[in-house]
Design a protein around this motif. Structure first.
Motif, mmCIF file in Angstrom:
data_model
loop_
_atom_site.group_PDB
_atom_site.id
_atom_site.type_symbol
_atom_site.label_atom_id
_atom_site.label_comp_id
_atom_site.label_asym_id
_atom_site.label_seq_id
_atom_site.Cartn_x
_atom_site.Cartn_y
_atom_site.Cartn_z
ATOM 1 N N GLN A 100 0.237 3.946 7.825
ATOM 2 C CA GLN A 100 1.854 3.545 8.622
ATOM 3 C C GLN A 100 1.991 2.565 7.610
ATOM 4 O OE1 GLN A 100 2.975 3.261 12.179
ATOM 5 N NE2 GLN A 100 5.176 2.820 12.142
ATOM 6 N N ASP A 101 0.630 1.405 8.747
ATOM 7 C CA ASP A 101 1.068 0.228 7.852
ATOM 8 C C ASP A 101 1.077 0.087 5.898
ATOM 9 O OD1 ASP A 101 0.630 -1.297 9.919
ATOM 10 O OD2 ASP A 101 -1.378 -1.137 9.889
ATOM 11 N N ASN A 105 -3.459 1.313 9.401
ATOM 12 C CA ASN A 105 -3.261 2.886 9.427
ATOM 13 C C ASN A 105 -2.318 3.064 8.264
ATOM 14 O OD1 ASN A 105 -0.884 2.244 10.138
ATOM 15 N ND2 ASN A 105 -1.297 2.142 12.387
ATOM 16 N N THR A 115 1.807 2.254 3.997
ATOM 17 C CA THR A 115 3.472 2.931 3.667
ATOM 18 C C THR A 115 4.146 1.904 3.635
ATOM 19 O OG1 THR A 115 2.866 5.270 4.477
ATOM 20 C CG2 THR A 115 5.273 4.761 3.963
ATOM 21 N N ARG A 116 4.195 1.053 4.291
ATOM 22 C CA ARG A 116 5.325 -0.096 4.505
ATOM 23 C C ARG A 116 4.265 -0.890 3.362
ATOM 24 N NH1 ARG A 116 4.992 -5.097 9.563
ATOM 25 N NH2 ARG A 116 6.260 -6.303 8.453
ATOM 26 N N THR A 134 -2.168 6.894 1.083
ATOM 27 C CA THR A 134 -1.758 6.921 2.418
ATOM 28 C C THR A 134 -3.831 7.646 2.954
ATOM 29 O OG1 THR A 134 -1.131 8.513 2.970
ATOM 30 C CG2 THR A 134 0.262 7.063 3.246
#
Length: 225
Positions: free
Chosen positions: A120-121, A118, A123-124, A30
């Motif tokens: 979060q993206d 970002n 991590t997904r 990340t």
């Protein structure tokens, strides 16, 4: 952690060993390095798609673009093949020519979305299946892309007169009008251009996804892809 060092070397174009004291692979993924890996793959796919779309013959011969053909348009072409197969060839050619004009519209939208990814993206993406990066890009831009290119696609198809040609060939047919929102004997021009726009956009995503999957072993392996 060793795999991350390899990826860092790939990204920065050196063979030097880059050490890190990050606490976990997820933390590293990340960071800017993790984002750089994902962005590199997606931008590569976007460029590949743009190159294909910029060449009419490459567009026509690409099976990933053909797979993106909406069911309604595929049904229309199946009917046309029985009546006037030459019109199907013209329709495909005109859509390919229209696609060339969409590259300058779609590419900046896609690149902007990639640059907005970002942590979060990422991590997904790490937790998802292969192709998740493209899926996220599609979620962020698909509706915008179709809306953005549809007017230009309609302009080009109207210029070539394909809608009138189809209507003449299928005069009296109920199928096409019902599928495209026209009356019982006429195809709606906006309906045809919208289906063509959907094919153009989804074909582009197919190319990007294929590029992502092809490069996942060398660039996304550190993320478990």
């Amino acid at each position: 952690m060793k795999k991350y060092i390899i990826v860092a070397a790939l990204i920065f174009g050196t063979g030097a060993v880059i050490t890190t004291s990050l606490n976990s692979c997820t933390t590293l993924a990340t960071t800017d390095l993790g984002l750089a890996v994902i962005k590199r793959v997606l931008l590569g796919g976007i460029n590949k798609g743009a190159n294909i779309y910029g060449n009419k013959e490459a567009f026509l011969q690409n099976n990933l673009v053909d797979k993106a053909l909406p069911k309604e348009l595929r049904d229309i072409n199946t009917t046309l093949e029985k009546i006037a197969p030459s019109i199907v060839a013209k329709e495909r050619e005109y859509i390919a020519e229209a696609a060339v004009y969409t590259v300058g519209i779609s590419k900046p939208i896609l690149e902007s979305a990639v640059n907005s990814l970002n942590a979060q993206d990422v991590t997904r993406i790490i937790q998802g299946e292969k192709g998740t990066a493209t899926l996220i890009l599609k979620e962020k831009t698909q509706t915008q892309l179709v809306a953005a290119i549809a007017p230009r696609v309609e302009q080009e198809l109207n210029k070539y007169g394909i809608v009138k040609t189809i209507n003449t060939a299928l005069s009296g047919s109920n199928l096409l009008g019902s599928l495209l929102g026209g009356n019982k004997t006429n195809v709606n021009a906006g309906g045809l251009s919208m289906l063509a726009s959907e094919q153009i956009v989804n074909g582009l995503f197919n190319i990007i996804e294929d590029h992502e999957k092809q490069n996942s072993a060398s660039l996304l392996a550190p993320f478990g892809k």
